[in-house]
Design a protein around this motif. Structure first.
Motif, mmCIF file in Angstrom:
data_model
loop_
_atom_site.group_PDB
_atom_site.id
_atom_site.type_symbol
_atom_site.label_atom_id
_atom_site.label_comp_id
_atom_site.label_asym_id
_atom_site.label_seq_id
_atom_site.Cartn_x
_atom_site.Cartn_y
_atom_site.Cartn_z
ATOM 1 N N VAL A 1 0.854 -1.182 0.000
ATOM 2 C CA VAL A 1 0.000 0.000 0.000
ATOM 3 C C VAL A 1 0.892 1.235 0.000
ATOM 4 C CG1 VAL A 1 -1.840 1.244 1.202
ATOM 5 C CG2 VAL A 1 -1.745 -1.252 1.322
ATOM 6 N N THR A 2 0.597 2.203 -0.860
ATOM 7 C CA THR A 2 1.399 3.423 -0.915
ATOM 8 C C THR A 2 1.122 4.295 0.310
ATOM 9 O OG1 THR A 2 -0.293 4.636 -2.146
ATOM 10 C CG2 THR A 2 1.323 3.371 -3.436
ATOM 11 N N ARG A 3 2.032 5.239 0.581
ATOM 12 C CA ARG A 3 1.873 6.089 1.751
ATOM 13 C C ARG A 3 0.623 6.948 1.667
ATOM 14 N NH1 ARG A 3 5.915 7.733 5.235
ATOM 15 N NH2 ARG A 3 4.245 9.048 6.061
ATOM 16 N N ASP A 4 0.343 7.506 0.484
ATOM 17 C CA ASP A 4 -0.846 8.349 0.369
ATOM 18 C C ASP A 4 -2.120 7.529 0.543
ATOM 19 O OD1 ASP A 4 0.338 7.743 -2.490
ATOM 20 O OD2 ASP A 4 -1.841 7.840 -2.745
ATOM 21 N N GLN A 5 -2.122 6.276 0.075
ATOM 22 C CA GLN A 5 -3.280 5.403 0.296
ATOM 23 C C GLN A 5 -3.441 5.076 1.776
ATOM 24 O OE1 GLN A 5 -2.198 2.177 -2.415
ATOM 25 N NE2 GLN A 5 -3.917 2.710 -3.760
ATOM 26 N N SER A 6 -2.320 4.792 2.445
ATOM 27 C CA SER A 6 -2.362 4.477 3.874
ATOM 28 C C SER A 6 -2.892 5.660 4.675
ATOM 29 C CB SER A 6 -0.968 4.095 4.379
ATOM 30 O OG SER A 6 -0.506 2.923 3.768
ATOM 31 N N LEU A 7 -2.412 6.869 4.348
ATOM 32 C CA LEU A 7 -2.853 8.051 5.091
ATOM 33 C C LEU A 7 -4.323 8.351 4.836
ATOM 34 C CD1 LEU A 7 -2.295 10.431 6.906
ATOM 35 C CD2 LEU A 7 -1.439 11.692 4.931
ATOM 36 N N SER A 8 -4.756 8.282 3.580
ATOM 37 C CA SER A 8 -6.171 8.542 3.284
ATOM 38 C C SER A 8 -7.064 7.511 3.963
ATOM 39 C CB SER A 8 -6.405 8.554 1.772
ATOM 40 O OG SER A 8 -6.027 7.319 1.190
ATOM 41 N N TYR A 9 -6.630 6.244 3.970
ATOM 42 C CA TYR A 9 -7.389 5.193 4.661
ATOM 43 C C TYR A 9 -7.432 5.478 6.162
ATOM 44 C CZ TYR A 9 -8.578 0.681 6.699
ATOM 45 O OH TYR A 9 -9.169 -0.311 7.445
ATOM 46 N N ALA A 10 -6.297 5.884 6.728
ATOM 47 C CA ALA A 10 -6.229 6.151 8.170
ATOM 48 C C ALA A 10 -7.158 7.293 8.561
ATOM 49 C CB ALA A 10 -4.794 6.472 8.569
ATOM 50 N N ILE A 11 -7.183 8.357 7.760
ATOM 51 C CA ILE A 11 -8.059 9.497 8.051
ATOM 52 C C ILE A 11 -9.521 9.062 7.986
ATOM 53 C CG2 ILE A 11 -8.826 11.751 7.231
ATOM 54 C CD1 ILE A 11 -5.941 12.234 6.270
ATOM 55 N N MET A 12 -9.870 8.284 6.961
ATOM 56 C CA MET A 12 -11.254 7.831 6.821
ATOM 57 C C MET A 12 -11.646 6.897 7.964
ATOM 58 S SD MET A 12 -14.006 8.138 5.067
ATOM 59 C CE MET A 12 -13.506 8.765 3.446
ATOM 60 N N LEU A 13 -10.755 5.985 8.344
ATOM 61 C CA LEU A 13 -11.048 5.084 9.460
ATOM 62 C C LEU A 13 -11.236 5.872 10.749
ATOM 63 C CD1 LEU A 13 -11.347 2.231 10.587
ATOM 64 C CD2 LEU A 13 -8.861 2.143 10.868
ATOM 65 N N HIS A 14 -10.412 6.897 10.935
ATOM 66 C CA HIS A 14 -10.534 7.753 12.114
ATOM 67 C C HIS A 14 -11.919 8.405 12.158
ATOM 68 C CE1 HIS A 14 -7.978 10.534 14.910
ATOM 69 N NE2 HIS A 14 -9.032 10.044 15.518
ATOM 70 N N LEU A 15 -12.372 8.908 11.023
ATOM 71 C CA LEU A 15 -13.688 9.544 10.949
ATOM 72 C C LEU A 15 -14.810 8.528 11.174
ATOM 73 C CD1 LEU A 15 -13.125 11.918 7.894
ATOM 74 C CD2 LEU A 15 -13.292 12.570 10.307
#
Length: 359
Positions: A312-326
């Motif tokens: 998983v790319t870093r930008d995908q990981s970060l976008s996933y993390a933000i969405m999971l947080h929400l």
């Protein structure tokens, strides 16, 4: 005589001042510890945010969000709330010997509890929900706190076994002989929980040994909490009630993992079940160190670390993390804000007083 009287008067005055000085010293020490915790939490959040957004291309990040399938996001939100419903049903099973609350009312208390755990430091939400569940009712606060302690002990044991199984997931894959590997977790976990229900003092003896690993100021508090929970364990001598609690514990675990996996689908990530489990374990670890309300920064960084072992790319990981947080926090904050005004909390809001307990 006058001199002797003055000495006695001075000594009496000094004796009166000593407790006050001791109290002031204790208050100052607590204030220093609290300040230190806040500083550490803020520093951890800032470092985690910097590490999370380091070398991230803003356009790539926005592109990841643009491709999100919102149907899967809605499904993840629904499963997250259903998981709280399962948690409430399990708590009802534990409270049933003394109270007969509906799952809906306990769902509101669990949402309020998680709301305060999110927006405030510490775990004050667990105490608030126990207070509300016992106020004006037959169940004593000590018994309700015992049921909360049982929930924590069950969850701790399940996650401990999950941690022990995590390396196996990467060695043998997600399944063995055609069966999902997490299913192999159920028998040993169930046996361990049954043993604790029937021999609760064995856990207390083990806790006395392991508490030596804790800081001195936490040792007695940890042991008292476990002892209080063990007093409520006697109700689990009922095989049916014990089976229901174990079932509910795995239901909560399954709901949390399923939420993570549904969001993988939302972002088009073809990841195995082990990825959902690893993300769950990573987001549970962040409850240990001090953190700012909402666990901003440290939540995202923990998810990025968990997904770092997968393609998983870093930008995908970060976008996933933000969405999971929400997904994990925002619905509970919104519902918490809706539920809190209607509750009789021990704080300075004007709220409705619950009806008195029946004689």
């Amino acid at each position: 005589p006058a001199h002797g009287g003055r000495v006695r008067h001075d000594a009496s005055g000094l004796g009166g001042r000593l407790p006050l000085m001791a109290d002031q010293t204790e208050i100052m020490e607590k204030a220093r510890r609290k300040t230190a915790q806040i500083i550490v939490a803020v520093l951890l959040a800032l470092v985690a945010l910097w590490a999370s957004f380091k070398n991230i291309n803003g356009r790539d990040l926005l592109r990841s969000f643009a491709g999100v399938n919102w149907i899967w996001v809605a499904a993840a939100v629904a499963v997250s709330l259903v998981t709280v419903l399962i948690l409430s049903w399990r708590w009802r099973v534990l409270l049933s010997p003394r109270e007969n609350d509906s799952v809906g009312s306990l769902f509101r208390l669990n949402i309020v509890s998680q709301f305060f755990n999110i927006v405030m430091p510490g775990r004050i939400g667990d105490i608030i929900k126990a207070f509300l569940a016992s106020r004006g009712r037959q169940a004593h606060l000590g018994f309700v706190l015992g049921t909360v302690a049982i929930e924590k002990i069950f969850d701790l044991l399940v996650f401990a076994l999950l941690w022990a199984m995590a390396p196996v997931l990467f060695i043998v894959g997600d399944s063995v002989s055609g069966f999902p590997l997490p299913l192999y977790l159920v028998p040993p976990a169930a046996l361990m929980l049954i043993f604790i229900a029937w021999k609760p003092r064995a856990l207390l003896a083990a806790a006395k040994v392991f508490r030596r690993l804790l800081p001195a100021r936490f040792r007695e508090k940890a042991l008292n909490s476990i002892d209080q929970g063990l007093q409520a364990f006697t109700q689990l001598r009922s095989p049916l009630r014990l089976a229901l609690v174990i079932f509910g514990s795995f239901g909560v675990l399954g709901g949390q993992v399923l939420t993570n996996c549904l969001l993988f689908r939302a972002f088009g990530l073809d990841l195995p079940l082990s990825a959902g489990i690893l993300v769950l374990l990573a987001t549970q670890i962040i409850n240990i160190p001090p953190s700012v309300p909402g666990r901003i920064g440290i939540f995202e960084f923990s998810v990025i670390l968990a997904l770092g072992v997968f393609p998983v790319t870093r930008d995908q990981s970060l976008s996933y993390a933000i969405m999971l947080h929400l997904v994990a926090y925002l619905p509970k904050i919104i519902l918490g804000l809706a539920y809190v005004p209607g509750l009789d909390l021990p704080i300075g809001w004007r709220m409705k007083t619950p009806p008195p307990a029946a004689p």
